[in-house]
Design a protein around this motif. Structure first.
Motif, PDB file in Angstrom:
ATOM      1  N   ALA A 153       0.818  -1.216   0.000  1.00  0.00           N
ATOM      2  CA  ALA A 153       0.000   0.000   0.000  1.00  0.00           C
ATOM      3  C   ALA A 153       0.852   1.266   0.000  1.00  0.00           C
ATOM      4  CB  ALA A 153      -0.940  -0.001   1.200  1.00  0.00           C
ATOM      5  N   GLU A 154       1.921   1.275   0.794  1.00  0.00           N
ATOM      6  CA  GLU A 154       2.710   2.499   0.913  1.00  0.00           C
ATOM      7  C   GLU A 154       3.301   2.909  -0.426  1.00  0.00           C
ATOM      8  OE1 GLU A 154       6.384   4.525   3.430  1.00  0.00           O
ATOM      9  OE2 GLU A 154       5.640   2.538   4.005  1.00  0.00           O
ATOM     10  N   GLN A 155       3.859   1.978  -1.164  1.00  0.00           N
ATOM     11  CA  GLN A 155       4.459   2.314  -2.448  1.00  0.00           C
ATOM     12  C   GLN A 155       3.400   2.852  -3.408  1.00  0.00           C
ATOM     13  OE1 GLN A 155       6.692  -0.822  -4.343  1.00  0.00           O
ATOM     14  NE2 GLN A 155       6.777   0.241  -6.308  1.00  0.00           N
ATOM     15  N   ARG A 156       2.234   2.205  -3.451  1.00  0.00           N
ATOM     16  CA  ARG A 156       1.168   2.658  -4.352  1.00  0.00           C
ATOM     17  C   ARG A 156       0.687   4.055  -3.984  1.00  0.00           C
ATOM     18  NH1 ARG A 156      -1.136  -2.490  -3.532  1.00  0.00           N
ATOM     19  NH2 ARG A 156      -2.827  -1.491  -2.384  1.00  0.00           N
ATOM     20  N   THR A 157       0.580   4.306  -2.693  1.00  0.00           N
ATOM     21  CA  THR A 157       0.106   5.610  -2.245  1.00  0.00           C
ATOM     22  C   THR A 157       1.097   6.707  -2.597  1.00  0.00           C
ATOM     23  OG1 THR A 157      -1.245   4.736  -0.453  1.00  0.00           O
ATOM     24  CG2 THR A 157      -0.484   7.003  -0.224  1.00  0.00           C
ATOM     25  N   ARG A 158       2.361   6.462  -2.335  1.00  0.00           N
ATOM     26  CA  ARG A 158       3.367   7.490  -2.637  1.00  0.00           C
ATOM     27  C   ARG A 158       3.429   7.759  -4.142  1.00  0.00           C
ATOM     28  NH1 ARG A 158       5.820   9.067   1.848  1.00  0.00           N
ATOM     29  NH2 ARG A 158       5.912   7.632   3.645  1.00  0.00           N
ATOM     30  N   GLU A 159       3.239   6.735  -4.940  1.00  0.00           N
ATOM     31  CA  GLU A 159       3.211   6.933  -6.396  1.00  0.00           C
ATOM     32  C   GLU A 159       1.976   7.736  -6.808  1.00  0.00           C
ATOM     33  OE1 GLU A 159       3.356   2.999  -7.956  1.00  0.00           O
ATOM     34  OE2 GLU A 159       5.524   2.761  -7.666  1.00  0.00           O
ATOM     35  N   ALA A 160       0.840   7.448  -6.173  1.00  0.00           N
ATOM     36  CA  ALA A 160      -0.398   8.166  -6.493  1.00  0.00           C
ATOM     37  C   ALA A 160      -0.283   9.641  -6.119  1.00  0.00           C
ATOM     38  CB  ALA A 160      -1.579   7.523  -5.759  1.00  0.00           C
ATOM     39  N   VAL A 161       0.302   9.916  -4.961  1.00  0.00           N
ATOM     40  CA  VAL A 161       0.480  11.300  -4.525  1.00  0.00           C
ATOM     41  C   VAL A 161       1.419  12.038  -5.472  1.00  0.00           C
ATOM     42  CG1 VAL A 161       1.399  12.783  -2.698  1.00  0.00           C
ATOM     43  CG2 VAL A 161      -0.015  10.804  -2.100  1.00  0.00           C
ATOM     44  N   ALA A 162       2.516  11.381  -5.849  1.00  0.00           N
ATOM     45  CA  ALA A 162       3.482  12.010  -6.763  1.00  0.00           C
ATOM     46  C   ALA A 162       2.836  12.327  -8.114  1.00  0.00           C
ATOM     47  CB  ALA A 162       4.688  11.089  -6.952  1.00  0.00           C
ATOM     48  N   HIS A 163       1.972  11.426  -8.582  1.00  0.00           N
ATOM     49  CA  HIS A 163       1.302  11.636  -9.862  1.00  0.00           C
ATOM     50  C   HIS A 163       0.357  12.839  -9.808  1.00  0.00           C
ATOM     51  CE1 HIS A 163      -0.964  10.806 -13.532  1.00  0.00           C
ATOM     52  NE2 HIS A 163      -2.065  10.932 -12.825  1.00  0.00           N
ATOM     53  N   ALA A 164      -0.343  12.984  -8.692  1.00  0.00           N
ATOM     54  CA  ALA A 164      -1.353  14.044  -8.569  1.00  0.00           C
ATOM     55  C   ALA A 164      -0.775  15.381  -8.129  1.00  0.00           C
ATOM     56  CB  ALA A 164      -2.434  13.610  -7.568  1.00  0.00           C
ATOM     57  N   TRP A 165       0.422  15.383  -7.588  1.00  0.00           N
ATOM     58  CA  TRP A 165       0.974  16.596  -6.971  1.00  0.00           C
ATOM     59  C   TRP A 165       1.064  17.794  -7.920  1.00  0.00           C
ATOM     60  CZ3 TRP A 165       0.744  16.966  -2.008  1.00  0.00           C
ATOM     61  CH2 TRP A 165       1.384  18.034  -1.357  1.00  0.00           C
ATOM     62  N   PRO A 166       1.456  17.614  -9.191  1.00  0.00           N
ATOM     63  CA  PRO A 166       1.512  18.773 -10.095  1.00  0.00           C
ATOM     64  C   PRO A 166       0.165  19.487 -10.216  1.00  0.00           C
ATOM     65  CG  PRO A 166       2.693  16.928 -11.046  1.00  0.00           C
ATOM     66  CD  PRO A 166       1.968  16.398  -9.848  1.00  0.00           C
ATOM     67  N   TYR A 167      -0.921  18.752 -10.133  1.00  0.00           N
ATOM     68  CA  TYR A 167      -2.240  19.377 -10.221  1.00  0.00           C
ATOM     69  C   TYR A 167      -2.574  20.135  -8.940  1.00  0.00           C
ATOM     70  CZ  TYR A 167      -2.327  16.187 -14.108  1.00  0.00           C
ATOM     71  OH  TYR A 167      -1.993  15.522 -15.262  1.00  0.00           O
ATOM     72  N   MET A 168      -2.075  19.629  -7.828  1.00  0.00           N
ATOM     73  CA  MET A 168      -2.282  20.342  -6.566  1.00  0.00           C
ATOM     74  C   MET A 168      -1.485  21.642  -6.571  1.00  0.00           C
ATOM     75  SD  MET A 168      -4.299  18.125  -5.712  1.00  0.00           S
ATOM     76  CE  MET A 168      -4.938  19.080  -4.359  1.00  0.00           C
ATOM     77  N   GLU A 169      -0.304  21.601  -7.191  1.00  0.00           N
ATOM     78  CA  GLU A 169       0.494  22.823  -7.304  1.00  0.00           C
ATOM     79  C   GLU A 169      -0.226  23.855  -8.162  1.00  0.00           C
ATOM     80  OE1 GLU A 169       5.042  21.091  -6.834  1.00  0.00           O
ATOM     81  OE2 GLU A 169       4.070  21.011  -8.798  1.00  0.00           O
ATOM     82  N   LYS A 170      -0.896  23.389  -9.227  1.00  0.00           N
ATOM     83  CA  LYS A 170      -1.656  24.311 -10.069  1.00  0.00           C
ATOM     84  C   LYS A 170      -2.845  24.899  -9.311  1.00  0.00           C
ATOM     85  CE  LYS A 170      -0.537  22.306 -14.582  1.00  0.00           C
ATOM     86  NZ  LYS A 170      -1.072  21.689 -15.821  1.00  0.00           N
ATOM     87  N   MET A 171      -3.460  24.085  -8.476  1.00  0.00           N
ATOM     88  CA  MET A 171      -4.613  24.552  -7.697  1.00  0.00           C
ATOM     89  C   MET A 171      -4.182  25.477  -6.562  1.00  0.00           C
ATOM     90  SD  MET A 171      -7.435  23.213  -9.003  1.00  0.00           S
ATOM     91  CE  MET A 171      -8.682  23.023  -7.725  1.00  0.00           C
ATOM     92  N   GLY A 172      -2.922  25.336  -6.132  1.00  0.00           N
ATOM     93  CA  GLY A 172      -2.402  26.172  -5.050  1.00  0.00           C
ATOM     94  C   GLY A 172      -2.207  25.399  -3.768  1.00  0.00           C
ATOM     95  N   LEU A 173      -0.961  25.261  -3.344  1.00  0.00           N
ATOM     96  CA  LEU A 173      -0.643  24.538  -2.106  1.00  0.00           C
ATOM     97  C   LEU A 173      -0.767  25.450  -0.895  1.00  0.00           C
ATOM     98  CD1 LEU A 173       2.560  22.604  -3.261  1.00  0.00           C
ATOM     99  CD2 LEU A 173       0.214  21.725  -3.129  1.00  0.00           C
ATOM    100  N   ALA A 174      -1.212  24.869   0.213  1.00  0.00           N
ATOM    101  CA  ALA A 174      -1.283  25.615   1.467  1.00  0.00           C
ATOM    102  C   ALA A 174       0.124  25.773   2.045  1.00  0.00           C
ATOM    103  CB  ALA A 174      -2.170  24.890   2.470  1.00  0.00           C
ATOM    104  N   GLU A 175       0.272  26.710   2.940  1.00  0.00           N
ATOM    105  CA  GLU A 175       1.565  26.916   3.596  1.00  0.00           C
ATOM    106  C   GLU A 175       1.976  25.643   4.342  1.00  0.00           C
ATOM    107  OE1 GLU A 175       3.675  29.928   6.859  1.00  0.00           O
ATOM    108  OE2 GLU A 175       1.591  30.243   6.214  1.00  0.00           O
ATOM    109  N   GLY A 176       3.192  25.208   4.132  1.00  0.00           N
ATOM    110  CA  GLY A 176       3.695  24.019   4.810  1.00  0.00           C
ATOM    111  C   GLY A 176       3.323  22.714   4.146  1.00  0.00           C
ATOM    112  N   ALA A 177       2.608  22.770   3.021  1.00  0.00           N
ATOM    113  CA  ALA A 177       2.198  21.544   2.332  1.00  0.00           C
ATOM    114  C   ALA A 177       3.412  20.809   1.785  1.00  0.00           C
ATOM    115  CB  ALA A 177       1.231  21.869   1.202  1.00  0.00           C
ATOM    116  N   SER A 178       3.450  19.510   2.014  1.00  0.00           N
ATOM    117  CA  SER A 178       4.580  18.724   1.537  1.00  0.00           C
ATOM    118  C   SER A 178       4.192  17.252   1.428  1.00  0.00           C
ATOM    119  CB  SER A 178       5.773  18.855   2.481  1.00  0.00           C
ATOM    120  OG  SER A 178       6.813  17.954   2.119  1.00  0.00           O
TER     121      SER A 178
END
Length: 326
Positions: free
Chosen positions: A46-71
């Motif tokens: 599960a951990e590997q799949r989750t980290r891959e899923a987060v990495a895949h979606a992260w560019p879209y979160m950056e476009k939407m705007g990350l909150a302070e301290g988001a990582s």
């Protein structure tokens, strides 16, 4: 401190139980909004799949705007459920849609989670009173919190309280989800499938009949929505769209003119039998529509579209709110 006294400003650490497609979507959204997330899933992979899923979606979160301290680094894994929920400020449950399993897991969460921690279930159809039935400690903090895929981009979350859920906890959950730029909708009474899934199910059943009867292919059915009512629904929904179809008198005139048509047998809301032949029509149709395009590419196209569509929605309908006037 009980959940009744929870201050949403105190929510810093979220535990997500179950890391399938929906669970990983929640994890991404929580991380992007600056929270620390503990994920719990007994599957060793599960951990590997989750980290891959987060990495895949992260560019879209950056476009939407990350909150302070988001990582992405604020994600931790704990397969032991008791440990995972013991210090959580908020819990999102996403285990498979089986009533017996969900009741068991939620009862276990209720047993070990701090009293002030709200428990939201991502169930698409199970009633909240059923989910909280086995909770011996604080059933008043258990509720349905049903999102839509992809959770990291789709703003709607349906909040449904059970017989033992307190109004104050529903309101706190509404404030919490709204703080992440979501559109929480408090459903006023329990009903199977809540609101949006029931509406989608009605269209899905009718679409199956149309394909089954040879009226149209899956591609043609999709096109009829994408280039027709879907464009208007994305802005106004079914009622306001029809309201505008009534001219200056709106819905009043529309019902006078087209109300009698409601008695015409246009729809077949009972689902057709899912025969092997119908299943093959639907499967083949979808495969033909997407021939030569990978699922990853489809997801990329969908996510890019949803980011831009929400920007348009905010531009042309900035006052749209849930549970209130426009």
């Amino acid at each position: 401190m009980s959940a009744e006294n929870l201050n949403i400003q105190q929510i810093k650490h979220i535990t997500v139980v179950g890391t399938g497609v929906i669970g990983n979507g929640w994890i991404t959204r929580f991380l992007a909004n600056g929270f620390t997330v503990t994920a719990s899933d007994p599957d060793p992979s599960a951990e590997q799949r989750t980290r891959e899923a987060v990495a895949h979606a992260w560019p879209y979160m950056e476009k939407m705007g990350l909150a302070e301290g988001a990582s992405k680094n604020n994600l931790y894994f704990e397969p032991d459920l008791t440990k995972a929920v013991s210090e959580a400020d908020f819990i999102q449950e996403n285990v498979p849609e089986r009533e017996e399993l969900k009741r068991k897991v939620i009862a276990e969460i209720d047993k070990h989670a701090p009293a002030a921690t709200i428990i939201g279930s991502s169930t698409s159809g199970i009633l909240p009173s059923t989910l909280q039935a086995d909770c011996a400690n604080h059933p008043e903090r258990v509720m349905v919190a049903h999102p839509f895929n992809p959770v990291y981009l789709m703003p709607l979350v349906e909040l449904v309280g059970g017989k033992k859920t307190s109004d104050s906890n529903l309101e706190k959950a509404r404030e919490f989800y709204a703080s992440m730029k979501m559109k929480p909708l408090i459903v006023q009474q329990e009903i199977e499938g809540h609101i949006a899934d029931r509406l989608m199910e009605a269209i899905w059943r009718e679409a199956l009949h149309i394909v089954n009867d040879g009226v149209a292919t899956t591609e043609e059915v999709d096109a009829s929505i994408v280039y027709g009512p879907g464009l208007r629904w994305a802005l106004m929904g079914p009622f306001l769209t029809l309201h505008m179809g009534g001219g200056k008198q709106g819905m009043r005139h529309l019902l006078e003119q087209f109300g009698p048509a409601l008695k015409l047998p246009w729809t077949k809301l009972e689902a057709p039998e899912l025969t092997d032949e119908l299943a093959e029509k639907v499967i083949t149709g979808c495969e033909n529509q997407t021939e030569g395009v990978s699922m990853e590419k489809l997801e990329e196209r969908r996510d890019e579209f949803l980011v831009e569509l929400q920007e348009l929605l905010e531009k042309y309908w900035p006052a749209a709110t849930m549970n209130g006037k426009l």
